[in-house]
Design an enzyme around this catalytic site. Structure first.
Site, mmCIF file in Angstrom:
data_model
loop_
_atom_site.group_PDB
_atom_site.id
_atom_site.type_symbol
_atom_site.label_atom_id
_atom_site.label_comp_id
_atom_site.label_asym_id
_atom_site.label_seq_id
_atom_site.Cartn_x
_atom_site.Cartn_y
_atom_site.Cartn_z
ATOM 1 N N LYS A 166 1.974 -17.120 -4.775
ATOM 2 C CA LYS A 166 2.264 -17.943 -5.958
ATOM 3 C C LYS A 166 3.459 -18.857 -5.676
ATOM 4 O O LYS A 166 3.418 -20.051 -5.911
ATOM 5 C CB LYS A 166 2.538 -17.020 -7.144
ATOM 6 C CG LYS A 166 2.822 -17.732 -8.434
ATOM 7 C CD LYS A 166 2.958 -16.736 -9.578
ATOM 8 C CE LYS A 166 3.464 -17.429 -10.822
ATOM 9 N NZ LYS A 166 3.666 -16.515 -11.949
ATOM 10 N N GLU A 217 7.370 -11.756 3.536
ATOM 11 C CA GLU A 217 6.303 -11.074 4.269
ATOM 12 C C GLU A 217 5.116 -12.011 4.496
ATOM 13 O O GLU A 217 4.566 -12.110 5.599
ATOM 14 C CB GLU A 217 5.800 -9.841 3.495
ATOM 15 C CG GLU A 217 6.793 -8.707 3.387
ATOM 16 C CD GLU A 217 7.643 -8.785 2.121
ATOM 17 O OE1 GLU A 217 7.922 -9.914 1.644
ATOM 18 O OE2 GLU A 217 8.037 -7.727 1.618
ATOM 19 N N GLY A 222 1.725 -12.579 -11.125
ATOM 20 C CA GLY A 222 1.104 -12.146 -9.871
ATOM 21 C C GLY A 222 0.121 -11.003 -10.071
ATOM 22 O O GLY A 222 -1.015 -11.037 -9.585
ATOM 23 N N ARG A 223 0.526 -9.975 -10.801
ATOM 24 C CA ARG A 223 -0.337 -8.792 -10.958
ATOM 25 C C ARG A 223 -1.472 -9.033 -11.933
ATOM 26 O O ARG A 223 -2.278 -8.144 -12.174
ATOM 27 C CB ARG A 223 0.500 -7.589 -11.361
ATOM 28 C CG ARG A 223 1.316 -7.783 -12.635
ATOM 29 C CD ARG A 223 2.382 -6.714 -12.759
ATOM 30 N NE ARG A 223 3.317 -6.930 -13.853
ATOM 31 C CZ ARG A 223 4.388 -7.716 -13.797
ATOM 32 N NH1 ARG A 223 4.648 -8.400 -12.696
ATOM 33 N NH2 ARG A 223 5.199 -7.830 -14.824
ATOM 34 N N GLU A 271 4.770 -2.105 -12.633
ATOM 35 C CA GLU A 271 5.594 -3.307 -12.569
ATOM 36 C C GLU A 271 5.697 -3.910 -13.975
ATOM 37 O O GLU A 271 6.708 -4.505 -14.329
ATOM 38 C CB GLU A 271 4.981 -4.306 -11.597
ATOM 39 C CG GLU A 271 5.959 -5.365 -11.128
ATOM 40 C CD GLU A 271 5.431 -6.145 -9.946
ATOM 41 O OE1 GLU A 271 5.399 -5.589 -8.830
ATOM 42 O OE2 GLU A 271 5.030 -7.300 -10.128
ATOM 43 N N HIS A 323 -10.261 18.521 -4.290
ATOM 44 C CA HIS A 323 -9.967 19.467 -3.211
ATOM 45 C C HIS A 323 -8.513 19.405 -2.774
ATOM 46 O O HIS A 323 -8.153 19.931 -1.732
ATOM 47 C CB HIS A 323 -10.898 19.202 -2.021
ATOM 48 C CG HIS A 323 -12.329 19.409 -2.384
ATOM 49 N ND1 HIS A 323 -12.996 20.587 -2.159
ATOM 50 C CD2 HIS A 323 -13.197 18.596 -3.030
ATOM 51 C CE1 HIS A 323 -14.229 20.486 -2.624
ATOM 52 N NE2 HIS A 323 -14.372 19.281 -3.163
ATOM 53 N N LYS A 375 13.330 -8.858 -3.070
ATOM 54 C CA LYS A 375 13.036 -10.036 -2.250
ATOM 55 C C LYS A 375 14.323 -10.622 -1.650
ATOM 56 O O LYS A 375 14.322 -11.145 -0.556
ATOM 57 C CB LYS A 375 12.328 -11.106 -3.081
ATOM 58 C CG LYS A 375 10.877 -10.745 -3.402
ATOM 59 C CD LYS A 375 10.151 -11.914 -4.049
ATOM 60 C CE LYS A 375 8.703 -11.564 -4.328
ATOM 61 N NZ LYS A 375 7.891 -12.687 -4.763
HETATM 62 C C1 G6Q Z 1 3.586 -9.517 -9.307
HETATM 63 C C2 G6Q Z 1 4.857 -9.564 -8.611
HETATM 64 C C3 G6Q Z 1 4.791 -9.461 -7.113
HETATM 65 C C4 G6Q Z 1 4.263 -10.726 -6.440
HETATM 66 C C5 G6Q Z 1 4.507 -10.623 -4.941
HETATM 67 C C6 G6Q Z 1 3.997 -11.834 -4.201
HETATM 68 O O1 G6Q Z 1 3.434 -9.583 -10.505
HETATM 69 O O2 G6Q Z 1 5.586 -10.655 -9.010
HETATM 70 O O3 G6Q Z 1 4.015 -8.375 -6.678
HETATM 71 O O4 G6Q Z 1 2.917 -10.903 -6.712
HETATM 72 O O5 G6Q Z 1 5.870 -10.447 -4.708
HETATM 73 O O6 G6Q Z 1 4.585 -13.009 -4.663
HETATM 74 P P1 G6Q Z 1 4.031 -14.401 -4.231
HETATM 75 O O7 G6Q Z 1 2.625 -14.529 -4.712
HETATM 76 O O8 G6Q Z 1 4.934 -15.418 -4.840
HETATM 77 O O9 G6Q Z 1 4.071 -14.429 -2.729
#
Ligand code: G6Q
Length: 550
Positions: A212, A218, A274-275, A360, A391, A511
């Site tokens: 986003k 990463e 994001g989520r 989150e 199990h 981050k």
């Molecule tokens: C989701 C969070 C987090 C995010 C990641 C990736 O709600 O904000 O999990 O999606 O840190 O972020 P980017 O999409 O900006 O790389």
């Protein structure tokens, strides 16, 4: 910035007090008794919506509990907040944003406005571009730099830009193109990228860089590794990037800086968290796997549950019921976790996906009035598919000292029938929920000639609450409805607690933190360290080990 939401502290409200008193009165009532005294319970305490059937009769509730929980929802303005979300109000007040993942699945022709602009046409414009691209890749008309069709799809992203696509690919694998390979790279651990690509031919590989912000450490590290890997294999011609890389982002400037042509970028918007983004362009890998029609079917499932949440009366509203039941156990029984137990191998990543969605969203301590919340907020969600879990950890659910409410998820039809195995699978689901509710009493055990000394060990107290969610079969539409069910259940819980379920400042902190330590680990000269003595020593030990090649 939207105004603070001033609600009285929860513990001080009459609705909270009434629920606490009711819980004390219910303390000695068991599920066995509730079923024995009300033969209709198993068909009465059920609700249906968007193709999902929810049996919540095996919960520690009476009609009075449900009435009191609905009173609580009314007092906390849950439905008014729901309407504000659907209207596009800036309910994410700490980030000053609307919360409109529901717009991602709004049918063409719907009106949802942000700052006076209808956003639904933009959503469909991106979906149409995604579909055209997916069709070209799937049909082989989109070709790689050396002219070969692209058969390997590697999606790079993390957190909200990864968990949804991975979960959806696994869940909908049955519908996916079996002649294409789908891989997901999230971790900055080099093993993730290396293992995902070691057997792939770069000439046939498409990378989807999902971020986003397009600034996530990463994802950018893995995207750079992918570009190097790709160019090294394809003769070093930078023009190859245009054929082998697409980006999903809200940040066109950073995408261009990375070197991806923004013509190969699919956008989304700051009003998608994001989520909550697996049904945006972040789901391009899902669309490539199951095709544009399948993806649209998934969106229709999401939308059906949105409409159910928006319009169904409170008493039969699945997400509202599930959210209020989660509050009931979390706050009045002290339950710290919820187990999600899908009886479908395809849903093996669903609990991991839900962990982010739920934890989150509702792992918060401040209210929307900028005060400390006075009750426990989000519980820990966890789980594994049945029957595997039976199990291992089910033991603790049956006989441990903690109360662990569980959601069991099952399907009436198998996608891949194999003799009578689907019946075996579903029989296990049903037997587990029955055993958790009714247990096995000392009298039963004695009647079976269990020696007295062994009875306490074999007694299963029962009275362990469960929801059972059933659907016809696992389709893209069912998956959409299931995800939206949990999204809105999370919303309901957050609204009761008066917290912001849509920010993630703890994640933002993470981050930033690593940047400083990375520089210290990589510095040529011994850096001056100002952490606590433990962190300082660990950094020095790591540096020394790297110097000596250890
Ligand atoms: C989701 C969070 C987090 C995010 C990641 C990736 O709600 O904000 O999990 O999606 O840190 O972020 P980017 O999409 O900006 O790389």
């Amino acid at each position: 910035m939207s105004a603070p939401v001033h609600l009285p502290p929860l513990r001080a409200t009459p609705e909270w007090g009434a629920l606490a008193a009711h819980q004390r009165a219910l303390r000695d009532v068991t599920l066995r008794q509730l079923f024995a005294t009300d033969p209709g319970r198993g068909t009465r305490l059920v609700a249906e919506g968007a193709g999902l059937y929810l049996d919540y009769s095996k919960n520690l509730v009476t009609d009075e509990t449900l009435r009191l929980l609905q009173e609580l929802a009314r007092a906390r303005g849950v439905l008014a907040r729901r309407d504000a979300m659907f209207r596009g109000d800036r309910i994410n007040r700490t980030e000053d944003r609307a919360v409109l993942h529901v717009a991602l699945r709004a049918p063409r022709g719907t009106q949802i406005s942000v700052d006076g602009r209808n956003i639904v046409p933009e959503v469909h414009e991106v979906l149409d571009r995604m579909a055209a691209f997916a069709d070209r890749v799937r049909s082989g008309t989109w070709r790689g730099h050396s002219g070969k069709p692209l058969r390997n799809i590697v999606s790079i992203g993390i957190g909200g830009s990864d968990l949804g696509p991975v979960m959806a690919y696994e869940a909908l694998r049955f519908y996916s193109r079996r002649d294409m390979r789908f891989r997901f790279v999230s971790n900055v651990d080099p093993a993730d990228f290396v293992e995902a690509t070691h057997d792939l031919d770069a000439a046939e590989t498409l990378f989807i860089v999902c971020s986003k912000t397009f600034t996530t450490l990463e994802t950018l590290a893995n995207a750079h590794a992918a570009r190097e890997w790709c160019l090294a294999a394809l003769g070093g011609d930078a023009a190859a990037v245009a054929k082998h890389f697409v980006a999903i982002s809200t940040n066109a400037a950073e995408v261009a800086r990375f070197g991806i042509d923004t013509a190969n970028m699919f956008g989304f918007w700051d009003w998608v968290g994001g989520r909550y983004s697996m049904d945006s362009a972040i789901g391009l890998s899902t669309m490539l796997a199951i095709g544009p029609d399948g993806f649209r079917e998934m969106l229709a499932g999401f939308h059906a549950m949105d409409e159910h949440f928006r319009t169904a009366p409170a008493g039969g509203n699945l997400p509202l019921l599930m959210g209020l039941l989660a509050v009931w156990y979390n706050n009045f029984f002290g339950a710290q976790t919820v187990a999600v137990l899908p009886y479908s191998r395809y849903l093996k990543r669903f609990p991991a996906y839900l962990q982010q969605l739920t934890m989150e969203s509702n792992g918060k301590q401040a209210t929307l009035a900028n005060e400390a919340v006075d009750v426990q907020t989000g519980p820990v969600y966890w789980g594994e598919p049945g029957t595997d879990g039976q199990h291992s950890f089910y033991q603790l659910i049956h006989q441990g000292t903690r109360l662990i409410p569980c959601d069991f998820i099952g399907f009436e039809q198998a996608l891949t029938p194999l003799g009578g195995q689907h019946e075996l699978l579903m029989a296990n689901l049903l037997a587990q929920t029955e055993a958790l509710a009714s247990g096995r009493t000392a009298d039963q055990l004695r009647a079976e000639n269990t020696p007295d000394w062994l009875v306490p060990h074999r007694v299963c107290p029962g009275n362990r609450p469960t929801n059972t969610i059933l659907a016809g079969r696992l389709t893209p539409g069912t998956l959409g409805a299931l995800v939206a069910l949990y999204e809105h259940s999370v919303f309901t819980q957050g609204a009761v607690w008066n917290i912001n379920s849509f920010d993630q400042w703890g994640v933002e902190l993470g981050k930033q933190l690593a940047r400083k330590v990375t520089a210290e680990l990589q510095a040529r000269d011994e850096p001056e360290l100002h952490h606590d003595s433990s962190t300082n020593a660990l950094i020095r030990r790591y540096r020394a080990a790297r110097r000596s090649g250890g």
